[in-house]
Scaffold this active site. Structure first.
Site, PDB file in Angstrom:
ATOM      1  N   THR A 167       0.820  -1.217   0.000  1.00  0.00           N
ATOM      2  CA  THR A 167       0.000   0.000   0.000  1.00  0.00           C
ATOM      3  C   THR A 167       0.852   1.265   0.000  1.00  0.00           C
ATOM      4  OG1 THR A 167      -0.222  -0.197   2.408  1.00  0.00           O
ATOM      5  CG2 THR A 167      -2.028  -1.050   1.069  1.00  0.00           C
TER       6      THR A 167
ATOM      7  N   HIS B 216      -0.741 -16.345  -4.980  1.00  0.00           N
ATOM      8  CA  HIS B 216      -1.854 -15.964  -5.858  1.00  0.00           C
ATOM      9  C   HIS B 216      -1.407 -15.586  -7.263  1.00  0.00           C
ATOM     10  CE1 HIS B 216      -4.119 -14.943  -1.886  1.00  0.00           C
ATOM     11  NE2 HIS B 216      -4.232 -16.216  -2.215  1.00  0.00           N
TER      12      HIS B 216
ATOM     13  N   CYS C  66      -4.136 -13.575 -28.250  1.00  0.00           N
ATOM     14  CA  CYS C  66      -2.860 -14.078 -28.747  1.00  0.00           C
ATOM     15  C   CYS C  66      -2.702 -13.755 -30.230  1.00  0.00           C
ATOM     16  CB  CYS C  66      -2.797 -15.593 -28.518  1.00  0.00           C
ATOM     17  SG  CYS C  66      -1.308 -16.384 -29.161  1.00  0.00           S
TER      18      CYS C  66
ATOM     19  N   SER D  68      -4.383  -9.307   6.720  1.00  0.00           N
ATOM     20  CA  SER D  68      -5.446  -9.438   7.720  1.00  0.00           C
ATOM     21  C   SER D  68      -5.546 -10.859   8.254  1.00  0.00           C
ATOM     22  CB  SER D  68      -6.787  -9.043   7.096  1.00  0.00           C
ATOM     23  OG  SER D  68      -7.102  -9.906   6.000  1.00  0.00           O
TER      24      SER D  68
END
Length: 251
Positions: free
Chosen positions: A30, A125, A155, A197
């Site tokens: 952040t 992720h 593509c 978190s």
């Protein structure tokens, strides 16, 4: 213990440790200008002209059914190609070069850890910097995607839709990355948790594999893990790690 004393203790812990592992989330970036997801100023709270909630747009089903809406949101809200690493990324890269930090386990997809010099980065992720044609599997970089004028990148070789190598809702995490993360955390003598978190599963459950006595938790808001942390610093992680850098390296 005030924040200054806590930062000094973290520096002492780092100096005394030989196998540090960092587990981080959106709050790590952040201060680099990349919004997190769940805070008051996060991605899920920002205005977007789509009638769909972000959680739905970031699902596999939505991507397959509405790729144009997905990429409109993805391009405008999730790509930050000009973001720069902050004090947290830089310290972690430095500690890895010194041989103290063994792994960065991140829920982020921005690639800032690598930009700051970290090599052993386990991306739970995925990453915006890897993109693949869903038909022929040809690889495309973030720069390739940014240069394509059409909203849905296709593509040039076969015409297939190019999908970012990011884990969407309804998709499973890479099992090899999960296993490597468990191995690193269970081996660590110091676990630094930052900018997360600890509410996103199964990623948050990984911290339970730490068997040592030293857990440093750096997060602006309370987490379910606070009571288990030996050192709790509720402040901006980039700023904290910059102060730690000064203590460790006398910068």
């Amino acid at each position: 213990m005030d924040n200054k004393e806590k930062i000094e203790r973290l520096a002492t812990w780092i100096e005394a440790s030989d196998y540090i592992v960092f587990f981080g989330g959106a709050g790590t970036s952040t201060e680099s200008g990349i919004p997190d997801f769940r805070s008051a100023a996060g991605l899920y709270q920002t205005e977007h002209h789509s009638p769909y909630p972000p959680e739905e747009m970031l699902s596999h089903t939505f991507f397959m059914n509405h790729p144009d809406v997905f990429f409109d949101f993805y391009r405008s809200k999730m790509l930050h190609p000009h973001a720069k690493p902050n004090g947290c990324h830089h310290l972690l890269g430095r500690l890895e070069q010194e041989g103290k930090l063994k792994a960065v386990i991140t829920q982020n997809i921005d690639g800032l850890h690598q930009t700051a010099g970290s090599i052993n980065v386990l991306e739970l992720h995925g990453s915006i910097h890897r993109n693949y044609c869903m038909d022929c599997s040809k690889f495309y970089s973030l720069q390739d995607i940014m240069a394509m004028s059409e909203m849905v990148p296709r593509c040039p070789v076969c015409g297939g839709i190019i999908k970012p190598d990011v884990v969407l809702y309804e998709e499973e995490l890479d099992q090899q990355i999960l296993m490597s993360s468990v191995q690193e955390i269970s081996t660590a003598d110091l676990l630094i948790i930052g900018g997360t978190s600890l509410t996103v599963h199964p990623a948050a459950e990984l911290v339970n594999y730490f068997h040592g006595s030293k857990v440093a938790l750096l997060n602006a808001d309370p987490t379910p893990y606070d009571q288990r942390a030996g050192l709790l610093i509720a402040d901006r992680i980039g700023e904290v790690m910059t102060q730690v850098t000064k203590l460790l390296h006398r910068d």
